[in-house]
Design an enzyme around this catalytic site. Sequence first.
Site, PDB file in Angstrom:
ATOM      1  N   ASP A  35      -3.443   2.738   8.155  1.00  0.00           N
ATOM      2  CA  ASP A  35      -2.160   3.141   7.548  1.00  0.00           C
ATOM      3  C   ASP A  35      -1.782   4.569   7.931  1.00  0.00           C
ATOM      4  O   ASP A  35      -1.297   5.350   7.111  1.00  0.00           O
ATOM      5  CB  ASP A  35      -2.207   2.985   6.029  1.00  0.00           C
ATOM      6  CG  ASP A  35      -2.359   1.536   5.605  1.00  0.00           C
ATOM      7  OD1 ASP A  35      -2.158   0.650   6.455  1.00  0.00           O
ATOM      8  OD2 ASP A  35      -2.672   1.289   4.429  1.00  0.00           O
ATOM      9  N   ASP A  86      -7.387  -1.694  -0.664  1.00  0.00           N
ATOM     10  CA  ASP A  86      -6.531  -2.753  -0.132  1.00  0.00           C
ATOM     11  C   ASP A  86      -7.384  -4.016  -0.048  1.00  0.00           C
ATOM     12  O   ASP A  86      -8.445  -4.009   0.597  1.00  0.00           O
ATOM     13  CB  ASP A  86      -6.011  -2.350   1.250  1.00  0.00           C
ATOM     14  CG  ASP A  86      -4.962  -3.291   1.808  1.00  0.00           C
ATOM     15  OD1 ASP A  86      -5.111  -4.513   1.621  1.00  0.00           O
ATOM     16  OD2 ASP A  86      -4.006  -2.805   2.446  1.00  0.00           O
ATOM     17  N   HIS A 126       0.800  -1.221   0.000  1.00  0.00           N
ATOM     18  CA  HIS A 126       0.000   0.000   0.000  1.00  0.00           C
ATOM     19  C   HIS A 126       0.835   1.274   0.000  1.00  0.00           C
ATOM     20  O   HIS A 126       0.300   2.357  -0.190  1.00  0.00           O
ATOM     21  CB  HIS A 126      -0.973  -0.005   1.188  1.00  0.00           C
ATOM     22  CG  HIS A 126      -2.289   0.618   0.861  1.00  0.00           C
ATOM     23  ND1 HIS A 126      -3.456   0.316   1.534  1.00  0.00           N
ATOM     24  CD2 HIS A 126      -2.654   1.542  -0.075  1.00  0.00           C
ATOM     25  CE1 HIS A 126      -4.461   1.023   1.035  1.00  0.00           C
ATOM     26  NE2 HIS A 126      -3.996   1.767   0.059  1.00  0.00           N
ATOM     27  N   HIS A 129       4.330   0.313   4.648  1.00  0.00           N
ATOM     28  CA  HIS A 129       2.974   0.226   4.094  1.00  0.00           C
ATOM     29  C   HIS A 129       1.908   0.583   5.136  1.00  0.00           C
ATOM     30  O   HIS A 129       0.733   0.708   4.786  1.00  0.00           O
ATOM     31  CB  HIS A 129       2.707  -1.150   3.467  1.00  0.00           C
ATOM     32  CG  HIS A 129       2.509  -2.279   4.427  1.00  0.00           C
ATOM     33  ND1 HIS A 129       1.913  -3.465   4.070  1.00  0.00           N
ATOM     34  CD2 HIS A 129       2.832  -2.427   5.739  1.00  0.00           C
ATOM     35  CE1 HIS A 129       1.876  -4.280   5.102  1.00  0.00           C
ATOM     36  NE2 HIS A 129       2.418  -3.667   6.131  1.00  0.00           N
ATOM     37  N   ASP A 141      -9.883  -0.421   3.570  1.00  0.00           N
ATOM     38  CA  ASP A 141      -8.750  -1.136   4.153  1.00  0.00           C
ATOM     39  C   ASP A 141      -9.147  -1.689   5.513  1.00  0.00           C
ATOM     40  O   ASP A 141     -10.004  -1.119   6.205  1.00  0.00           O
ATOM     41  CB  ASP A 141      -7.583  -0.142   4.324  1.00  0.00           C
ATOM     42  CG  ASP A 141      -6.209  -0.795   4.434  1.00  0.00           C
ATOM     43  OD1 ASP A 141      -6.127  -1.930   4.936  1.00  0.00           O
ATOM     44  OD2 ASP A 141      -5.225  -0.159   4.038  1.00  0.00           O
ATOM     45  N   GLU A 190      -1.889  -4.967  -2.263  1.00  0.00           N
ATOM     46  CA  GLU A 190      -1.672  -5.982  -1.225  1.00  0.00           C
ATOM     47  C   GLU A 190      -2.143  -7.379  -1.612  1.00  0.00           C
ATOM     48  O   GLU A 190      -2.422  -8.212  -0.748  1.00  0.00           O
ATOM     49  CB  GLU A 190      -2.314  -5.556   0.111  1.00  0.00           C
ATOM     50  CG  GLU A 190      -1.741  -4.267   0.694  1.00  0.00           C
ATOM     51  CD  GLU A 190      -0.348  -4.417   1.312  1.00  0.00           C
ATOM     52  OE1 GLU A 190       0.164  -5.550   1.337  1.00  0.00           O
ATOM     53  OE2 GLU A 190       0.223  -3.393   1.748  1.00  0.00           O
ATOM     54  N   HIS A 237      -6.861  -1.666   7.742  1.00  0.00           N
ATOM     55  CA  HIS A 237      -5.943  -0.865   8.543  1.00  0.00           C
ATOM     56  C   HIS A 237      -6.030   0.592   8.113  1.00  0.00           C
ATOM     57  O   HIS A 237      -6.313   0.892   6.946  1.00  0.00           O
ATOM     58  CB  HIS A 237      -4.505  -1.364   8.353  1.00  0.00           C
ATOM     59  CG  HIS A 237      -4.361  -2.852   8.463  1.00  0.00           C
ATOM     60  ND1 HIS A 237      -4.517  -3.694   7.376  1.00  0.00           N
ATOM     61  CD2 HIS A 237      -4.085  -3.647   9.522  1.00  0.00           C
ATOM     62  CE1 HIS A 237      -4.354  -4.946   7.762  1.00  0.00           C
ATOM     63  NE2 HIS A 237      -4.085  -4.946   9.062  1.00  0.00           N
ATOM     64  N   ASP A 287      -7.110  -6.538   1.648  1.00  0.00           N
ATOM     65  CA  ASP A 287      -7.360  -7.083   2.989  1.00  0.00           C
ATOM     66  C   ASP A 287      -8.554  -6.414   3.659  1.00  0.00           C
ATOM     67  O   ASP A 287      -8.918  -6.778   4.780  1.00  0.00           O
ATOM     68  CB  ASP A 287      -6.105  -7.063   3.859  1.00  0.00           C
ATOM     69  CG  ASP A 287      -5.679  -5.675   4.337  1.00  0.00           C
ATOM     70  OD1 ASP A 287      -6.497  -4.742   4.367  1.00  0.00           O
ATOM     71  OD2 ASP A 287      -4.492  -5.526   4.699  1.00  0.00           O
TER      72      ASP A 287
END
Length: 296
Positions: free
Chosen positions: A124, A223, A98, A137, A120, A268, A122, A225
Site C-alpha cells: 500500500d 488486512d 485499507h 486503498h 498485508d 478489507e 500488499h 488478505d
Amino acid sequence: MQRTIHILGVPMDLGQSRRGVDMGPSALRYAHLQARLEGLGHQVHDAGNVAVPNPEEDIAEGTDRRLVAVGAVCQTVYETARPWVAAGDFAIFLGGDHSISIGSVAAAAECGSIGVIWVDAHSDFNTPETSPSGNIHGMPVAALLGEGPEPLVSVGLNRPKLKNSEVIQIGIRNLDTAERERLIRSGIHVFTMRHLDELGMAVVARQALDRLRHLPRIHVSLDMDSLDPDEAPGVGTPVPGGLTYREAHLLMEILGDSGRVQSLDVVEINPILDNRNRTAELAVELAASLLGQRIL
C-alpha cells in the site's frame, strides 16, 4: 491486562472499485466481536459507524472528488478517535477498505511517535503517479509518510504521521512494479512471505518488535488478505501463499504479549465473497489473540 476498548466502524469502499467491503463492520459485529472481547474481561464501547458516502453519490464521483471524500471520512475517524488515544484507551477500527488507516493512524500518532506493524499481502505504498489502478486503498502508507494527494496527507495534523523507520510490514507478496522500486528505496523494513518461510513467524514477530523498541506504542493494521485465501476467502484482493491460521494467531499473541499495542485496524473483509462469515469470524479470533486470548 484489562483494557477499555472503543470500537469504530468505517464502512468505506471508496478506496477501490469492488463493492461489498463496506459491509465489513457489520460482518465483524455479527461475529460477536464485542462479546468476545468482553469475555476476556475488557470494558468495550461500540461507537457505531462514521458516515461514508456511497460511490454512486455525486460527492464521490470522479478521482478528485473521491480523494476528497476519502480524506473527509478519514478526518472524521481521526477526530472521533483522538480522545480515546489521549486517554490511553485501546481503539479498534473496523473497515472498510485499507484507506481507513489514514485516519486511524493519524489518531494513534496524535500523542507522539508510534510504530506501525502493517500486516498485508500488499505494501500500500503507491502514489497516484505509480498506481496502475489508481485505487486509494493502495496508497495509505505513502500518505501517512507525507507522500501523495493533499486530501490524504493533510488528515489530522498537517504533517507526516510516520517516519519510514517507524513502519514494519509483514506478509508482503504482491507489489506493483513502480511501488516495488519505491519500497526498496524507502528503507521501510519489509518481511515478505519468503522471510516468513525461512525464519518462521516467531522470529519475524520478535524482530519486528525489536526494530520498534524505541517506540512506546504500536498500531497494528491488519488486512485480512494477509492470510492465505484458503483461510480468509472473503477479501477483495486475495493473493495465494499467505499466512496460515496459526501463523496469524502467533503473530497476534506475540504482539499482544509486548503490552505496547494501543490500536488495531481490521480491514478489507468483503462478506459478499465470503463463506458463511468465515473471514470475519477469523478476524474476531485474531483480535482476541491480540487482546489476551491464550490457550493456557
